[in-house]
Scaffold this active site. Sequence first.
Site, PDB file in Angstrom:
ATOM      1  N   ASN A  72      -2.053   0.164   6.873  1.00 37.64           N
ATOM      2  CA  ASN A  72      -1.499  -1.071   7.417  1.00 37.64           C
ATOM      3  C   ASN A  72      -0.609  -1.838   6.434  1.00 37.64           C
ATOM      4  O   ASN A  72      -0.483  -3.045   6.521  1.00 37.64           O
ATOM      5  CB  ASN A  72      -2.612  -1.952   7.983  1.00 37.64           C
ATOM      6  CG  ASN A  72      -3.629  -2.362   6.942  1.00 37.64           C
ATOM      7  OD1 ASN A  72      -3.425  -2.201   5.751  1.00 37.64           O
ATOM      8  ND2 ASN A  72      -4.732  -2.908   7.407  1.00 37.64           N
ATOM      9  N   LYS A 128       0.797  -1.224   0.000  1.00 41.23           N
ATOM     10  CA  LYS A 128       0.000   0.000   0.000  1.00 41.23           C
ATOM     11  C   LYS A 128       0.841   1.291   0.000  1.00 41.23           C
ATOM     12  O   LYS A 128       2.051   1.266   0.209  1.00 41.23           O
ATOM     13  CB  LYS A 128      -0.933  -0.020   1.206  1.00 41.23           C
ATOM     14  CG  LYS A 128      -1.980  -1.129   1.135  1.00 41.23           C
ATOM     15  CD  LYS A 128      -2.883  -1.066   2.355  1.00 41.23           C
ATOM     16  CE  LYS A 128      -3.981  -2.098   2.302  1.00 41.23           C
ATOM     17  NZ  LYS A 128      -4.881  -1.995   3.475  1.00 41.23           N
ATOM     18  N   HIS A 172      -2.301  -5.481   1.631  1.00 41.45           N
ATOM     19  CA  HIS A 172      -3.614  -6.104   1.436  1.00 41.45           C
ATOM     20  C   HIS A 172      -3.355  -7.502   0.920  1.00 41.45           C
ATOM     21  O   HIS A 172      -2.429  -7.725   0.133  1.00 41.45           O
ATOM     22  CB  HIS A 172      -4.437  -5.330   0.394  1.00 41.45           C
ATOM     23  CG  HIS A 172      -5.575  -6.130  -0.155  1.00 41.45           C
ATOM     24  ND1 HIS A 172      -6.813  -6.148   0.442  1.00 41.45           N
ATOM     25  CD2 HIS A 172      -5.655  -6.970  -1.224  1.00 41.45           C
ATOM     26  CE1 HIS A 172      -7.605  -6.964  -0.245  1.00 41.45           C
ATOM     27  NE2 HIS A 172      -6.930  -7.463  -1.263  1.00 41.45           N
ATOM     28  N   GLU A 229      -9.435 -10.760  -7.667  1.00 43.04           N
ATOM     29  CA  GLU A 229      -8.493  -9.659  -7.465  1.00 43.04           C
ATOM     30  C   GLU A 229      -7.317  -9.749  -8.436  1.00 43.04           C
ATOM     31  O   GLU A 229      -6.856  -8.727  -8.954  1.00 43.04           O
ATOM     32  CB  GLU A 229      -8.014  -9.633  -6.013  1.00 43.04           C
ATOM     33  CG  GLU A 229      -9.117  -9.220  -5.060  1.00 43.04           C
ATOM     34  CD  GLU A 229      -8.716  -9.200  -3.597  1.00 43.04           C
ATOM     35  OE1 GLU A 229      -9.438  -8.566  -2.814  1.00 43.04           O
ATOM     36  OE2 GLU A 229      -7.688  -9.809  -3.226  1.00 43.04           O
ATOM     37  N   TYR A 235     -12.450  -1.910  -4.357  1.00 43.67           N
ATOM     38  CA  TYR A 235     -13.006  -1.950  -3.008  1.00 43.67           C
ATOM     39  C   TYR A 235     -14.529  -1.788  -2.991  1.00 43.67           C
ATOM     40  O   TYR A 235     -15.109  -1.464  -1.953  1.00 43.67           O
ATOM     41  CB  TYR A 235     -12.351  -0.877  -2.136  1.00 43.67           C
ATOM     42  CG  TYR A 235     -10.926  -1.214  -1.775  1.00 43.67           C
ATOM     43  CD1 TYR A 235     -10.639  -2.219  -0.859  1.00 43.67           C
ATOM     44  CD2 TYR A 235      -9.852  -0.548  -2.356  1.00 43.67           C
ATOM     45  CE1 TYR A 235      -9.340  -2.549  -0.527  1.00 43.67           C
ATOM     46  CE2 TYR A 235      -8.544  -0.873  -2.029  1.00 43.67           C
ATOM     47  CZ  TYR A 235      -8.299  -1.866  -1.114  1.00 43.67           C
ATOM     48  OH  TYR A 235      -7.007  -2.193  -0.791  1.00 43.67           O
TER      49      TYR A 235
END
Length: 140
Positions: A114, A11, A117, A128, A51
């Site tokens: 965080n 990320k 993913h 995905e 998302y």
Amino acid sequence: MALERTFSIIKPDATRRNITGKVVAKLEEGGLRVVASKRIHMTREQAEGFYAVHKERPFFGELVDFMISAPVIVQVLEGENAIMRNREIMGDTNPKDAAAGTIRAEFAESIGENTVHGSDGPDTARDEIKFFFADDEIVG
């Protein structure tokens, strides 16, 4: 044990801090192999589409804004039980709850930022991967 593939994103918080190599090293040390990888700057449309499952959740707008704030690394990982293994290597979503030695325990800045993913199951992994990669881009 089953050889499988899963999807991973490193990320914006990690690309911004230039720690993508450290994250990949953790994945590889954990027994996963990168069979496709590209650095992209996600568009708003890509982030909203990716998302979409969270569209009705209160954090959706903030998540999309974060994911388009800097480049990301999208990748396909391969290995024995890759989905479960990747989730173990990543650690709990909340870095405060993540086990020592996991990516999120070591690198995540917050529950929202965080670092990584990872797909949560076989169907999600398949969808995905197809969202970001053509079959000929995966060279395992």
